[in-house]
Design an enzyme around this catalytic site. Structure first.
Site, short mmCIF file in Angstrom:
data_model
loop_
_atom_site.label_atom_id
_atom_site.label_comp_id
_atom_site.label_asym_id
_atom_site.label_seq_id
_atom_site.Cartn_x
_atom_site.Cartn_y
_atom_site.Cartn_z
N CYS A 178 4.17 12.97 -2.86
CA CYS A 178 5.21 12.27 -3.83
C CYS A 178 4.76 12.55 -5.24
O CYS A 178 3.54 12.68 -5.45
CB CYS A 178 5.04 10.67 -3.44
SG CYS A 178 6.04 9.77 -4.17
N CYS A 213 8.07 4.66 11.33
CA CYS A 213 8.09 4.69 9.75
C CYS A 213 8.35 6.12 9.44
O CYS A 213 7.40 6.86 10.25
CB CYS A 213 6.52 4.09 9.56
SG CYS A 213 6.27 4.26 7.90
N CYS A 263 1.71 6.21 -7.66
CA CYS A 263 1.15 4.98 -7.59
C CYS A 263 -0.41 5.14 -7.36
O CYS A 263 -1.05 5.78 -6.52
CB CYS A 263 1.86 4.18 -6.45
SG CYS A 263 3.60 4.13 -6.63
N GLU A 290 3.75 12.93 8.29
CA GLU A 290 3.20 12.10 9.36
C GLU A 290 4.65 11.00 9.73
O GLU A 290 5.16 10.54 8.77
CB GLU A 290 2.16 11.39 8.93
CG GLU A 290 1.04 12.50 8.51
CD GLU A 290 -0.21 11.71 8.31
OE1 GLU A 290 -1.24 12.31 8.13
OE2 GLU A 290 -0.49 10.56 8.10
FE1 SF4 Z 1 4.96 7.48 -3.80
FE2 SF4 Z 1 4.36 5.30 -4.91
FE3 SF4 Z 1 5.65 5.29 -2.59
FE4 SF4 Z 1 3.20 6.20 -2.67
S1 SF4 Z 1 3.68 4.18 -3.05
S2 SF4 Z 1 4.98 7.25 -1.52
S3 SF4 Z 1 3.06 7.39 -4.56
S4 SF4 Z 1 6.32 6.04 -4.69
#
Ligand code: SF4
Ligand code: SAH
Length: 388
Positions: free
Chosen positions: A126, A119, A130, A106
């Site tokens: 990922c 953005c 997190c 996206e």
């Molecule tokens: Fe990856 Fe953490 Fe960034 Fe989300 S916040 S994209 S999990 S590094």
């Protein structure tokens, strides 16, 4: 007698074609030299692709016919495919883009008075997981190519061109804050950012291209050798114990190391007025109490920075809640009283799931983590659908 080489089929020829969309200015020059052409052709190609939004060599009227035919044989200009675009009632626009392999990423454009911030995603999913991030919960599929990263800018610029606007007026800033951790896809992100800042492409100033990282320190240490952009650090906690929970990569590269590396990055930059942006997502009862703000103020006392507070954006299956308006205000006041510039990021595009940390695309990945997430989603849906 020379050995007979297998003849490439039509399909292999296509696979071997070089996609020129993602080549940085230096890579484009090298490419033209490698096919026996003058390197100034690189500038012409970059202008056609990125300033004119052209993807067919036939339209490149300042190239000779033989050169256009040669490029047709050897190369392509291929952007990822737009699946759909969504317009929020606040003007935020989100594109869902399918990349090779079938997954979706996206990109989001946030228009504000006099500027438009795009953005951009850097990975499909990922790996850093997190605890408060929807992308992280999807697991990791793969890095985006540089063509797929700059392709998002290309798509957005072309979209607004087709609506009669000039790209420069619409996209004034790019933030690498979409899906993925940009420093985990270093080379491709660097090549794409070089194109964002290249005069013959998008011509954005280094102040208006921002890389946001959760703290991949060894890569951050290398960044200044390759590119000079604005840097945002996703901090979210001023103490290791709490940050370990929220941002697991902190266990490997703790806060002190991260801050040292981030400060070294901006110290190497020629512009002395440069500051870090510190991002801090405010989660109810987790990291939003006055003592958290006070610890943050102590940690950042000598760091040239501005602080951007992001109210947590909820997503399905997250147990976290957004901090109350009162807690956010108190947190901000403590920072301001301590002498910081602290802003609260306006949440945009919530009605189309385009807000920070809500980007999930459709990641075709079945890591154990994303499978767990899917299993949980399915069981929740079953409960919701169960007849009573
Ligand atoms: Fe990856 Fe953490 Fe960034 Fe989300 S916040 S994209 S999990 S590094
Ligand atoms: N991987 C990079 C860039 C993508 S995330 C990074 O972590 O910095 C962009 C920003 O959105 C980061 O500051 C991230 O911490 C924040 N974010 C992630 N999930 C969020 C959520 N649910 N609500 C608010 N902010 C979130």
């Amino acid at each position: 007698m020379s050995e007979l080489k297998p003849q490439p089929t039509a399909e292999t020829v296509d696979i071997e074609k070089t996609n020129l969309l993602g080549l940085s200015p230096v890579q484009m020059k090298e490419y033209f030299e490698s096919i026996g052409e003058k390197s100034f052709r690189a500038t012409q190609l970059i202008k056609w692709i990125h300033q004119q939004g052209v993807s067919s060599f036939d339209e490149m009227t300042n190239l000779s016919k033989p050169l256009r035919e040669k490029l047709e044989r050897l190369a392509v200009i291929r952007a990822p495919e737009v699946v759909s675009d969504h317009l929020s009632k606040d003007g935020t626009r989100k594109w869902i883009i399918r990349v090779e392999g079938g997954s979706c990423i996206e990109a989001v454009l946030i228009p504000e008075a006099g500027r438009g911030t795009l953005c951009v995603s850097s990975q499909v999913g990922c790996s850093l997981d997190c605890s408060f991030c929807s992308t992280g919960k999807q697991g990791f599929n793969r890095d985006l190519t540089s063509a797929e990263i700059i392709g998002q800018v290309w798509i957005a610029a072309k979209f607004y061109d087709s609506m009669g606007a000039t790209q420069r007026r619409v996209i004034t800033n790019v933030v690498m804050m979409g899906m993925g951790e940009p420093l985990m896809n270093f080379d491709n992100v660097v090549a794409a950012m070089q194109l964002m800042m290249e005069d013959n492409a998008y011509g954005l100033s280094k102040r208006r291209v921002t890389l946001s990282t959760s703290g991949v320190v060894p890569k951050l240490d290398q960044l200044a050798d390759h590119v000079d952009v604005s840097l945002a650090i996703s901090l979210h906690a001023a103490e290791d114990e709490l940050r370990n929970e929220l941002v697991p990569i902190n266990r490997k590269y703790p806060i002190a190391k991260l801050m040292e590396s981030a400060q070294a990055y901006i110290a190497r930059m020629p512009d002395l007025r440069r500051k870090l942006t510190i991002e801090y997502t405010l989660i109810d009862q987790v990291n939003d109490r006055p003592e958290h703000a006070e610890k943050l103020a102590v940690l950042l006392a000598d760091v040239p920075c501005k602080i951007n507070l992001i109210p947590f954006n909820p997503f399905p299956l997250s147990d976290y809640k957004r901090s109350s308006g009162n807690a956010i205000k108190k947190f901000q006041d403590i920072l301001i009283r301590s002498g910081f510039t602290a802003t609260v990021r306006a949440t945009r595009g919530e009605d189309i799931n385009a807000a920070c940390g809500q980007l999930a695309g459709a990641v075709n990945d079945l890591t154990r983590r994303s499978q767990r997430y899917r299993d949980r989603a399915e069981s929740v849906l079953k409960v919701v659908e169960a007849p009573n």
